[in-house]
Design an enzyme around this catalytic site. Structure first.
Site, PDB file in Angstrom:
ATOM      1  N   GLU A  65       0.831  -1.218   0.000  1.00  0.00           N
ATOM      2  CA  GLU A  65       0.000   0.000   0.000  1.00  0.00           C
ATOM      3  C   GLU A  65       0.859   1.258   0.000  1.00  0.00           C
ATOM      4  O   GLU A  65       0.701   2.141   0.859  1.00  0.00           O
ATOM      5  CB  GLU A  65      -0.998  -0.024   1.167  1.00  0.00           C
ATOM      6  CG  GLU A  65      -1.977  -1.182   1.050  1.00  0.00           C
ATOM      7  CD  GLU A  65      -3.232  -1.085   1.926  1.00  0.00           C
ATOM      8  OE1 GLU A  65      -3.311  -0.202   2.792  1.00  0.00           O
ATOM      9  OE2 GLU A  65      -4.126  -1.919   1.729  1.00  0.00           O
ATOM     10  N   GLU A  92      -4.838  -8.774  -0.319  1.00  0.00           N
ATOM     11  CA  GLU A  92      -5.649  -8.461   0.870  1.00  0.00           C
ATOM     12  C   GLU A  92      -7.098  -8.377   0.420  1.00  0.00           C
ATOM     13  O   GLU A  92      -7.436  -7.563  -0.442  1.00  0.00           O
ATOM     14  CB  GLU A  92      -5.222  -7.151   1.528  1.00  0.00           C
ATOM     15  CG  GLU A  92      -3.897  -7.264   2.246  1.00  0.00           C
ATOM     16  CD  GLU A  92      -3.509  -6.023   3.045  1.00  0.00           C
ATOM     17  OE1 GLU A  92      -4.414  -5.303   3.521  1.00  0.00           O
ATOM     18  OE2 GLU A  92      -2.306  -5.784   3.177  1.00  0.00           O
TER      19      GLU A  92
HETATM   20  O1  AHR Z   1      -5.249  -5.829   6.896  1.00  0.00           O
HETATM   21  C1  AHR Z   1      -5.219  -4.650   7.627  1.00  0.00           C
HETATM   22  C2  AHR Z   1      -4.589  -3.503   6.878  1.00  0.00           C
HETATM   23  O2  AHR Z   1      -5.351  -3.188   5.764  1.00  0.00           O
HETATM   24  C3  AHR Z   1      -3.223  -3.772   6.281  1.00  0.00           C
HETATM   25  O3  AHR Z   1      -2.196  -3.587   7.186  1.00  0.00           O
HETATM   26  C4  AHR Z   1      -3.134  -2.767   5.180  1.00  0.00           C
HETATM   27  O4  AHR Z   1      -2.312  -3.184   4.128  1.00  0.00           O
HETATM   28  C5  AHR Z   1      -4.581  -2.557   4.774  1.00  0.00           C
HETATM   29  O5  AHR Z   1      -4.921  -1.234   4.723  1.00  0.00           O
END
Ligand code: AHR
Length: 493
Positions: free
Chosen positions: A174, A297
């Site tokens: 991110e 994710e």
């Molecule tokens: O999964 C929780 C958070 O969500 C992670 O650390 C981040 O990459 C995303 O914003």
């Protein structure tokens, strides 16, 4: 509700990459500490500090790949803090997640040990946001170099003679947000720079993953593909499902209304749009689909469980989450030509967790059961399907009542996973098999009376899969009556 599903097993081609069933474990809340790592001196049964019950449960769902150490944590993680004698390791502040002290008891060696124990391939996410190319290069050398360099000696001194295999490495996380607030153009250059130092020593073959877009940020994908596609193997994508369009008040994990059941599932189906649109941009620069889309994710994100630390992202997991998991996994399967990996956030005690722990206790959530039910898709060939279905309506909005994917194994057994999104109505599905005979049949269903049915430490088996028989062979078709709000898995030999 009625649906028609036409399967074409004889035309199955694309392989469903087993890595679509991957997981993600971050140094966040009680995921690593308590959830996975309890330390060798704990009274909780463990192997070298790693909980045995968690290992056993994870082995049963055959996790193919595990992403670590973050998440946002990755871009503040300095790997040298987490190697060497444990009692001499640094204590740092976990700035993203509750400002708790990070004791670095779980580091590189412990992560590889965990992967060994659960039989998963390691996927490490490196630090671009606050780290240097040298730090990243050193980590790769420490892990993978077999010669006599100082870093390889340090690894040996710390107890590991042979280098490890590191199949997947992420160059930042991110980086448009917690990983450095960068513009796509700037990160594309940094990806090229940092990626250069992810060296491949000897036989090692590291699949390099560039940080990808957040949700529908198509500009990010376009810039990364245009400027760096030739230097990457995978490009990631992050997308979380929330019931409400309000990050400050996402909605509760339990006790929600039918409206939020509907909006959650509608938001989940948006994954299909994302894969199509990001995929179309990728096709422009990579028509042969060499670069994988890595959804590293995904999952449901609700307001934290009342009374818990907001920075720990602990939430309950209900039948609604089983649908969220089933729909996402079906969508990933159906895009097997581009999606090479997906990692649910997160493995234990954080967000849409398959496992929840409370001291020495462990419960399996509905999401865990969906992973178990879908395991057989791993590595199969995707069966092309055509679906016509009634809609499930809420107010003046509508979504398809049925969501499905199918695969076929080497022996010709077809494996079909179905989600009935309608919370109150059965869905009758007529399935055609495109000329394949219907041999031996078996099925399991995950459902319950309430939309927010969930397991607790007091009642750990409130919701679990049961044998399912509500289906009839009608000549060459199979007629299945799916219970309301259910995930059903059918195997046809
Ligand atoms: O999964 C929780 C958070 O969500 C992670 O650390 C981040 O990459 C995303 O914003």
């Amino acid at each position: 509700m009625k649906s028609e599903l036409m399967l074409q097993p004889h035309f199955a081609e694309d392989r469903i990459n087993e890595n679509i069933y991957g997981h993600f474990a971050e140094h966040l809340g009680r995921c690593i500490y308590e959830g996975i790592w309890v330390g060798e001196d704990s009274t909780i049964p463990n192997t070298g500090g790693i909980r045995n019950d968690v290992v056993q449960a994870l082995r049963e769902i055959e996790i193919p790949v595990l992403r670590w150490p973050g998440g946002c944590f990755a871009d503040e993680y300095h790997w040298k803090d987490g190697v060497g004698p444990r009692d001499e390791r640094k204590r740092t502040v976990n700035t993203h997640w509750g400002e708790v002290i990070e004791p670095h008891q779980f580091g590189t060696h412990e992560f590889f040990k965990l992967c060994d124990l659960i039989g998963a391939k390691p996927y490490i996410c490196g630090n671009v946001g606050s780290g240097t190319p040298r730090e990243m290069a050193d980590w790769i050398e420490y892990i993978t170099f077999s010669g006599d360099s100082s870093l390889a000696r340090q690894r040996r001194k710390n107890g590991r003679e042979e280098p490890w295999e590191l199949p997947y490495f992420g160059v930042g996380n991110e980086n448009w947000g917690c990983g450095g607030e960068m513009r796509a153009e700037y990160y594309a250059d940094l990806y090229r720079r940092y990626g250069t130092y992810v060296r491949q020593f000897g036989e090692s073959d590291i699949y390099k993953i560039a940080c990808g877009a957040s949700g529908d940020d198509y500009h990010w994908t376009q810039v990364l593909m245009e400027r760096a596609a030739a230097r990457m193997d995978g490009l990631s994508l992050h997308y979380y499902t929330t019931p409400r369009d309000d990050w400050e008040s996402k909605g509760a994990a339990t006790g929600f209304s039918e409206k939020e059941w509907f909006t959650t599932l509608k938001a989940t189906l948006f994954m299909e749009d994302l894969l199509k649109k990001h995929g179309t941009i990728m096709d422009r620069y990579d028509p042969k689909k060499r670069v994988g889309l890595i959804v590293d994710e995904w999952g449901a994100w609700y307001d934290v469980e009342p009374g818990t630390e907001p920075g720990f992202l602990y939430q309950q997991n209900t039948l609604r989450d089983a649908l969220v998991a089933g729909i996402n996994l079906n969508i990933f399967n159906n895009h097997a030509d581009r999606v090479e990996m997906a990692n649910i956030a997160q493995t234990v005690n954080v967000l849409q967790a398959p496992l929840l722990t409370r001291e020495e206790e462990l419960i399996l959530t509905p999401t865990y059961h969906v992973f178990k039910l879908f395991t057989k898709h791993q590595g199969n060939r995707l069966v092309p399907l055509q679906l016509r279905t009634d809609n499930y309506n809420w107010g003046d909005e509508a979504i398809p009542a049925l969501n499905a994917s199918a695969s076929v194994d080497e022996e010709g057994t077809v494996f079909l996973t179905l989600c009935n999104l309608a919370p109150e109505e059965e869905t009758e599905v007529n399935v055609g098999f495109g000329g394949k005979d219907i041999g031996e049949l078996s099925a399991e269903a995950l459902t319950a009376g309430e939309m927010d049915a969930h397991n607790t430490f007091e009642e750990p088996e409130r919701i679990k899969p049961v044998e399912f028989e509500n289906m009839k062979v009608m000549e060459s078709d199979l007629n299945i009556s799916l219970p309301p709000k259910s995930v059903v898995v059918v195997e046809v030999a």
